[in-house]
Design an enzyme around this catalytic site. Structure first.
Site, PDB file in Angstrom:
ATOM      1  N   GLY A  35      49.322 -29.500  68.841  1.00 27.15           N
ATOM      2  CA  GLY A  35      48.232 -29.639  69.898  1.00 27.15           C
ATOM      3  C   GLY A  35      48.212 -28.889  70.741  1.00 27.15           C
ATOM      4  O   GLY A  35      47.167 -29.208  71.676  1.00 27.15           O
TER       5      GLY A  35
ATOM      6  N   GLU B  56      54.356 -28.579  64.778  1.00 26.82           N
ATOM      7  CA  GLU B  56      53.343 -28.283  63.943  1.00 26.82           C
ATOM      8  C   GLU B  56      51.992 -27.757  64.758  1.00 26.82           C
ATOM      9  O   GLU B  56      51.063 -28.094  64.595  1.00 26.82           O
ATOM     10  CB  GLU B  56      52.840 -29.486  63.266  1.00 26.82           C
ATOM     11  CG  GLU B  56      53.969 -30.415  62.636  1.00 26.82           C
ATOM     12  CD  GLU B  56      53.603 -31.620  62.163  1.00 26.82           C
ATOM     13  OE1 GLU B  56      52.410 -32.192  62.754  1.00 26.82           O
ATOM     14  OE2 GLU B  56      54.315 -32.306  61.347  1.00 26.82           O
ATOM     15  N   PRO B  57      52.445 -26.334  65.284  1.00 33.88           N
ATOM     16  CA  PRO B  57      51.038 -25.881  65.867  1.00 33.88           C
ATOM     17  C   PRO B  57      50.297 -25.395  64.900  1.00 33.88           C
ATOM     18  O   PRO B  57      50.552 -24.378  63.786  1.00 33.88           O
ATOM     19  CB  PRO B  57      51.723 -24.915  66.824  1.00 33.88           C
ATOM     20  CG  PRO B  57      52.911 -24.450  66.083  1.00 33.88           C
ATOM     21  CD  PRO B  57      53.414 -25.506  65.352  1.00 33.88           C
ATOM     22  N   GLY B  58      48.956 -25.364  64.907  1.00 35.45           N
ATOM     23  CA  GLY B  58      47.796 -24.704  64.240  1.00 35.45           C
ATOM     24  C   GLY B  58      47.064 -23.760  64.904  1.00 35.45           C
ATOM     25  O   GLY B  58      47.070 -22.676  65.033  1.00 35.45           O
TER      26      GLY B  58
ATOM     27  N   CYS C  92      18.602 -24.834  59.073  1.00 34.06           N
ATOM     28  CA  CYS C  92      17.197 -25.740  59.279  1.00 34.06           C
ATOM     29  C   CYS C  92      17.476 -26.981  60.135  1.00 34.06           C
ATOM     30  O   CYS C  92      17.174 -28.067  59.723  1.00 34.06           O
ATOM     31  CB  CYS C  92      16.429 -25.965  57.873  1.00 34.06           C
ATOM     32  SG  CYS C  92      15.779 -24.569  57.264  1.00 34.06           S
ATOM     33  N   GLU C  93      18.036 -26.806  60.973  1.00 34.59           N
ATOM     34  CA  GLU C  93      18.329 -27.913  62.124  1.00 34.59           C
ATOM     35  C   GLU C  93      18.750 -27.458  63.382  1.00 34.59           C
ATOM     36  O   GLU C  93      19.405 -26.534  63.534  1.00 34.59           O
ATOM     37  CB  GLU C  93      19.150 -29.307  61.325  1.00 34.59           C
ATOM     38  CG  GLU C  93      20.677 -28.607  61.132  1.00 34.59           C
ATOM     39  CD  GLU C  93      21.571 -29.892  60.536  1.00 34.59           C
ATOM     40  OE1 GLU C  93      21.985 -30.447  61.416  1.00 34.59           O
ATOM     41  OE2 GLU C  93      21.671 -29.824  59.304  1.00 34.59           O
TER      42      GLU C  93
ATOM     43  N   TYR D  56      40.215 -23.434  62.686  1.00 34.68           N
ATOM     44  CA  TYR D  56      39.153 -24.398  62.225  1.00 34.68           C
ATOM     45  C   TYR D  56      37.837 -23.664  62.088  1.00 34.68           C
ATOM     46  O   TYR D  56      36.804 -24.394  62.609  1.00 34.68           O
ATOM     47  CB  TYR D  56      39.166 -25.713  63.257  1.00 34.68           C
ATOM     48  CG  TYR D  56      40.539 -26.319  63.419  1.00 34.68           C
ATOM     49  CD1 TYR D  56      41.091 -26.795  62.600  1.00 34.68           C
ATOM     50  CD2 TYR D  56      41.126 -26.149  64.827  1.00 34.68           C
ATOM     51  CE1 TYR D  56      42.512 -27.590  62.551  1.00 34.68           C
ATOM     52  CE2 TYR D  56      42.539 -26.515  64.784  1.00 34.68           C
ATOM     53  CZ  TYR D  56      43.268 -27.308  63.671  1.00 34.68           C
ATOM     54  OH  TYR D  56      44.401 -27.952  63.549  1.00 34.68           O
TER      55      TYR D  56
HETATM   56  N1  LLP Z   1      49.768 -31.838  63.258  1.00 34.45           N
HETATM   57  C1  LLP Z   1      48.949 -32.817  62.789  1.00 34.45           C
HETATM   58  C2  LLP Z   1      49.573 -34.113  62.095  1.00 34.45           C
HETATM   59  C3  LLP Z   1      47.655 -32.843  62.927  1.00 34.45           C
HETATM   60  O1  LLP Z   1      46.655 -33.829  62.699  1.00 34.45           O
HETATM   61  C4  LLP Z   1      47.007 -31.565  63.692  1.00 34.45           C
HETATM   62  C5  LLP Z   1      45.606 -31.172  63.761  1.00 34.45           C
HETATM   63  C6  LLP Z   1      48.053 -30.240  64.044  1.00 34.45           C
HETATM   64  C7  LLP Z   1      49.415 -30.799  63.580  1.00 34.45           C
HETATM   65  C8  LLP Z   1      47.486 -29.167  64.471  1.00 34.45           C
HETATM   66  O2  LLP Z   1      47.150 -29.276  65.752  1.00 34.45           O
HETATM   67  P1  LLP Z   1      46.642 -27.994  66.670  1.00 34.45           P
HETATM   68  O3  LLP Z   1      48.078 -27.377  67.124  1.00 34.45           O
HETATM   69  O4  LLP Z   1      45.862 -27.145  65.778  1.00 34.45           O
HETATM   70  O5  LLP Z   1      45.984 -28.651  67.827  1.00 34.45           O
HETATM   71  N2  LLP Z   1      38.745 -29.437  63.731  1.00 34.45           N
HETATM   72  C9  LLP Z   1      39.435 -29.705  65.102  1.00 34.45           C
HETATM   73  C10 LLP Z   1      40.635 -29.657  65.103  1.00 34.45           C
HETATM   74  C11 LLP Z   1      41.520 -31.040  64.375  1.00 34.45           C
HETATM   75  C12 LLP Z   1      42.868 -31.136  64.643  1.00 34.45           C
HETATM   76  C13 LLP Z   1      43.495 -32.084  63.709  1.00 34.45           C
HETATM   77  N3  LLP Z   1      44.748 -32.194  63.575  1.00 34.45           N
HETATM   78  C14 LLP Z   1      38.898 -28.405  65.885  1.00 34.45           C
HETATM   79  O6  LLP Z   1      38.310 -27.764  65.547  1.00 34.45           O
HETATM   80  O7  LLP Z   1      38.993 -28.389  67.250  1.00 34.45           O
END
Ligand code: LLP
Length: 421
Positions: free
Chosen positions: A239, A275-277, A346-347, A375
């Site tokens: 997050g 759990e960083p993404g 087309c939107e 994402y």
């Molecule tokens: N752990 C869990 C359980 C999660 O649900 C998520 C993201 C993460 C870790 C990773 O979070 P991050 O570090 O990436 O913020 N599609 C959206 C973001 C959806 C995030 C969902 N969960 C966007 O494009 O902003």
């Protein structure tokens, strides 16, 4: 910081000119920088130095196996949220003992896949799910390691669609019911309760909500221990936000986040998982697109690109801002002018930016969306029968296509026609 910089008037990915990749693979495409991915992973890994920890990359952000392998070779674990992601992580060579399984609705089949293939832990989201994990584990003659995701009821202060830690959200069990639910888990012979999981949302730009949540987790750890549970692992979710613009109000750094984790939870002696993404992949990727037409409207000009909302959905879905830059560096002092930057779908929602100042551009020019590594590709679709766009990975002066653009035949032949037609 990333590795997409101008050199001699042209945008590069590490040591490769973007225009060279465009000439080789065509547009639009995603391009990722290995050095940036590794740098971001290391920022987190270093931030938790001195604590027993594992950085489990949330692969939902960008799940190409080449990205997973790059990170796994640097020591990352993976956070997966579906059976498909689990199998993809395994295919990329990630060992089961480094994979955590999150997600609010794991099916019995997915649970079976993960238990059979090896799993570090399931992050359990509800009592019914807990019962199913227990049943599948018993059926396989195994014991499933679990944490339980608690919902701490804190406001993550982020976009409503990506906030997960309020009581109104579908995630986790209410922290107020934790004692009861942990007691149930402890009574189930197919489960081994090892810790607590929490994740409050994505693109958080302040530490305060994390700190509020982690303080609650600290209190809960002590309470559950006093109730006889051997809490030894804390999964703190992902997050941490990223700067989407080059302004001064950048989110906190991983090192500050790590220091806060140590301050709030360090005394408990638990192993820490995060759990960083987005922070790992977001600024490690661009989407590169080409201007098809410059169209003069009644009161505005449009840049019509060959990339569209199906390729990068974030602006349409979350009103997200992505910096958009010309691949050919604008000359110093060149006058910028406002454009609506749109795709060909087309939107009207197929709009990336309204009245965005850009240097003068014409048909055939390349532009790049910054911060598109997370994402981006993973949320793309074939809406309008537009092929999924290729992904390219750069490493120093080399690049490789890590996902090909499918042909129209491949897409069209995926349909099957019932015999009555
Ligand atoms: N752990 C869990 C359980 C999660 O649900 C998520 C993201 C993460 C870790 C990773 O979070 P991050 O570090 O990436 O913020 N599609 C959206 C973001 C959806 C995030 C969902 N969960 C966007 O494009 O902003």
């Amino acid at each position: 910081m990333d590795h997409f910089l101008y050199r001699d008037g042209a945008l590069f990915a590490e040591d490769v000119p973007i225009s060279e990749i465009a000439a080789a693979v065509g547009t639009p495409f995603y391009v990722y920088s290995t050095a940036t991915l590794l740098r971001h992973f290391k920022l987190f890994d270093d931030a938790l130095e001195g604590t027993d920890h594992l950085v489990c990359y949330a692969m939902k952000a960008a799940s190409n196996q080449a990205i997973l392998k790059t990170l796994a070779q640097a020591g990352a674990g993976m956070d997966v949220v579906s059976g498909g992601e689990y199998l993809r992580a395994k295919a990329a060579g990630v060992p089961g003992e480094r994979i955590v399984f999150s997600g609010v609705g794991k099916t019995a089949d997915e649970i079976r896949t993960a238990l059979t293939g090896g799993i570090r832990q399931f992050n359990v989201e509800s009592e019914p799910e807990m019962q199913v994990i227990n049943a599948v584990a018993l059926e396989l003659g195994m014991i499933a390691p679990v944490t339980i995701r608690v919902n701490p009821d804190v406001d993550a202060k982020t976009h409503a669609k990506i906030a997960t830690g309020k009581s109104e959200n579908k995630f986790g069990i209410p922290i107020s019911r934790a004692s009861e639910v942990y007691a149930l888990a402890a009574s189930l012979p197919g489960l081994e309760v090892i810790g607590i999981d929490v994740h409050i949302g994505s693109q958080l730009t302040e530490l305060e909500p994390f700190e509020l949540a982690y303080n609650k987790v600290a209190e809960l750890t002590e309470r559950l221990r006093s109730e006889g549970h051997n809490i030894r692992r804390l999964d703190l979710g992902g997050g941490l936000g990223i700067p989407y613009t080059r302004s001064n109000d950048a989110p906190p750094l991983p090192v500050e986040y790590g220091a806060m984790i140590k301050k709030t939870l360090g005394h408990l002696g638990c192993e820490i998982e995060i759990e960083p993404g987005r922070l790992i992949a977001g600024n490690a990727g661009l989407m590169v697109s080409k201007v098809i037409y410059v169209k003069s409207g009644e009161d505005r000009d449009f840049l019509i690109l060959d990339g569209a909302m199906n390729d990068l959905i974030r602006p349409a879905m979350y009103e997200a801002h992505h910096d958009i830059v010309a691949v050919e560096e604008p000359a110093a002092g060149v006058e910028q002018r406002p454009y609506d930057i749109v795709g060909p779908v087309c939107e009207s929602g197929d709009t990336f930016a309204k009245q965005r100042n850009m240097p003068p551009l014409s048909s055939g020019d390349l532009i790049a969306f910054r911060s598109a590594g997370a994402y981006g590709a993973v949320m793309s679709s074939e809406y309008n029968t537009r092929p999924l766009i290729p992904e390219v990975l750069v490493n120093g002066d080399q690049f490789a296509v890590i996902r090909e653009r499918p042909s129209f035949d491949e897409i069209i032949n995926r349909d099957t026609i019932p015999e009555w037609l």
